[in-house]
Design an enzyme around this catalytic site. Structure first.
Site, PDB file in Angstrom:
ATOM      1  N   LYS A  34      52.422  27.652  -3.191  1.00  0.00           N
ATOM      2  CA  LYS A  34      52.988  26.676  -2.486  1.00  0.00           C
ATOM      3  C   LYS A  34      54.488  27.012  -2.698  1.00  0.00           C
ATOM      4  O   LYS A  34      55.496  27.258  -1.401  1.00  0.00           O
ATOM      5  CB  LYS A  34      52.621  25.444  -2.666  1.00  0.00           C
ATOM      6  CG  LYS A  34      53.629  24.233  -1.967  1.00  0.00           C
ATOM      7  CD  LYS A  34      53.142  22.912  -2.114  1.00  0.00           C
ATOM      8  CE  LYS A  34      53.875  21.923  -1.352  1.00  0.00           C
ATOM      9  NZ  LYS A  34      53.314  20.438  -1.488  1.00  0.00           N
TER      10      LYS A  34
ATOM     11  N   HIS B  50      20.272  53.377  15.044  1.00  0.00           N
ATOM     12  CA  HIS B  50      20.865  52.343  15.760  1.00  0.00           C
ATOM     13  C   HIS B  50      20.284  51.051  15.815  1.00  0.00           C
ATOM     14  O   HIS B  50      20.023  50.200  16.885  1.00  0.00           O
ATOM     15  CB  HIS B  50      21.010  52.967  17.326  1.00  0.00           C
ATOM     16  CG  HIS B  50      21.717  54.254  17.458  1.00  0.00           C
ATOM     17  ND1 HIS B  50      23.285  54.375  17.222  1.00  0.00           N
ATOM     18  CD2 HIS B  50      21.379  55.350  17.848  1.00  0.00           C
ATOM     19  CE1 HIS B  50      23.706  55.648  17.625  1.00  0.00           C
ATOM     20  NE2 HIS B  50      22.488  56.351  17.931  1.00  0.00           N
TER      21      HIS B  50
END
Length: 545
Positions: A152, A303
């Site tokens: 922070k 696939h």
């Protein structure tokens, strides 16, 4: 106190802040001695805790115990060490503000310019199989507070949460201090670190301690049904590495590993080229298909769809080799360049067959030493060993625009064909029922709309991914060719009309299992009865999109 005083000039240039004081408290001691030695040589005062302080001291580097700063001993078996204003005020003070500078002077608290913290090994403790009490004790409290405070206040403090960040910290010592851009990047990494950590803790509680969303007594039935889903969906994943590209060459891609995961993302690559995005997708689909079965099974995927799935014959000497041979026979043309998954250790006999087939990936729980040697002779093939304790996920999620869909995984735990309803023809004999059971499970791995034809525990024709069930039926029959006659069929969802079923009947399919539930079930059943074909309604649907 150390005798350092606040030097406002340090903070006048917001881009570069020299490091004069550092707080170090780490569970992972990798690189600690090298970092502390360099900081000490640069005249940085080091404040540290517990085993971290001892390691620094043992290396001959001066260190101040945090208890000397706080005037309070470490207590409660180390649960309380840094949770003190003398520490957090020194991290959180924004010395761009004269008021903060004056308050530190009034409180006789010195600021930190560097915080080095990594957290208790919560994920590793869970993965070790430790009991709940030990896991709970490895939930870090003070560490995340330090990390978040420093992140922070990145305008004034640099935060390092990983040994990977130490080299840039050491370089900053020779360049006049950490830059604002550097501190911003480190802050972002820090917040991601604590977010992932908290997500892992939340996931553990959801899975093991029964923390769930509360539902009021007046909630609707829909809300009651959602009670098993947490009010906030969190994902904790760590970057493993970037990939060459994504699904296509113009897409960037990377693989992340979920905290506590035991799947493809945690597997070990034993040989071959780097895995691609598509390799991972197909390998995951193949593993899921193979591990749908409890007996020895092999799935070959291309696939994300099966080219073939098979289980081993009951009397085979080498079950996994037999399963592969039969799976490959379903569609050898499509299997070229496919991904193979086995749910048993790859044997020498299986490896001898696979080596002569162009294959992208083989994934399995293990490889016999000679099998690994045989397959490793092929430079391009990727050999992937699943992690110990491999398990399919209980829940799965899919990103959509603006959100995420979460659902229970489609599994076959506890199901039985004894629950099926016979609606046409005679009861299946044992062999036919076994084939229907195989086809029903294998069909789940096929993209919808899905039709799968099977014979003697192996797929012989697969119709997948069509936008209507008639086309899927035609595709399955055409792929099976002469093998369609005498096979059994499974459909992942009901036949909306009799036309799709009629395609299978004309090809000579002798038995069918499908969920049922169509408005035209009577029409479909009548077609099966007219052909004298056994048909069961399973009740459950197995769409796979």
């Amino acid at each position: 106190m150390s005798g350092h005083t606040i030097d406002p000039s340090l903070y006048r240039d917001r881009d570069a802040i020299p490091i004069q004081r550092a707080l170090i408290s780490v569970s992972d001691k990798t690189g600690l001695v090298e970092l502390a030695t360099a900081l000490g040589a640069a005249g940085v005062e080091i404040v540290s805790t517990g085993s971290t302080a001892q390691a620094i001291r043992d290396a001959g580097v001066a260190v101040v115990d945090v208890s000397a700063v706080t005037g309070f001993p470490e207590s409660l078996d180390g649960r309380v060490k840094t949770l003190h204003p003398a520490v957090h005020a020194g991290i959180l003070a924004d010395l761009r503000l004269a008021s903060h500078e004056q308050q530190l002077r009034d409180l006789d608290i010195e600021p930190f310019q560097l915080v080095v913290v990594n957290l208790y090994p919560f994920v590793e403790t869970v993965a070790s199989g430790a009991d709940t009490a030990v896991v709970i004790e490895n939930i870090d409290i003070g560490g995340p507070a330090l990390v978040r405070a420093a992140a922070k206040n990145h305008a004034n403090v640099a935060i390092a949460v990983s040994p990977a960040s130490y080299p840039q910290i050491l370089k900053s010592l020779t360049l006049g201090g950490t830059t604002l851009a550097q501190r911003q990047r480190l802050a972002g990494e820090a917040f991601a670190h604590t977010a992932a950590y908290d997500a892992a803790v939340a996931a553990y509680f959801a899975a093991n301690v029964g923390v769930r969303a509360s539902v009021s007594p007046s909630a609707t039935e829909a809300q009651d049904a959602m009670a098993s889903f947490d009010p906030v969906f969190t994902v904790s994943a760590t970057l493993q590495h970037t990939l060459r590209y994504g699904e296509n060459s113009h897409q960037q891609a990377a693989i992340y590993a979920l905290a506590g995961g035991t799947g493809i993302a945690q597997a070990t690559q034993l040989h071959g080229k780097e895995m691609s995005y598509n390799n991972y997708v197909d390998a995951d689909a193949a593993v899921r298909a193979a591990f749908d079965f409890s007996g020895p099974a092999v799935a070959i995927i291309k696939h994300a769809n099966p080219c073939g799935i098979a289980v081993a014959g009951p009397l085979e000497e080498d079950p996994i080799a037999d399963a592969h041979r039969r799976a490959h026979a379903c569609d050898p043309l499509s299997a070229f360049g496919g991904v193979i998954a086995a749910n048993r250790t790859v044997s020498v006999a299986m490896a001898q067959t696979v080596k002569d087939i162009f294959t992208e990936v083989v994934v399995a729980p293990g490889f016999e030493p000679e099998a690994l040697e045989i397959l490793s002779a092929k430079k391009s093939i990727r050999l992937i060993q699943l992690p110990d304790g491999f398990a399919l996920a209980e829940r799965e999620f899919k990103q959509i625009s603006g959100g995420v869909l979460v659902q229970d995984s489609d599994r076959f735990a506890g199901w039985s064909s004894a629950d099926w309803k016979l609606v046409s023809g005679a009861e299946a004999d044992d062999a036919t029922r076994a084939d229907l059971e195989f086809a029903w499970v294998a069909c789940r791995a096929v993209k919808s709309n899905a039709i799968l034809l099977a014979h003697e525990g192996a797929s012989v024709g697969v119709g997948m991914g069509q936008v209507n069930r008639v086309d899927s039926s035609h595709l399955a029959v055409s792929r099976a060719g002469d093998r369609a006659a005498g096979s059994v069929a499974a459909s992942d969802a009901f036949f909306p009309f009799a036309d799709g079923l009629e395609v299978l009947l004309e090809a000579g399919v002798r038995a069918v299992v499908q969920p049922g539930g169509s408005k035209r079930d009577d029409e479909v059943i009548a077609a099966a009865e007219k052909a004298g074909v056994t048909m069961y309604l399973a009740g459950d649907r197995h769409f796979f999109h």
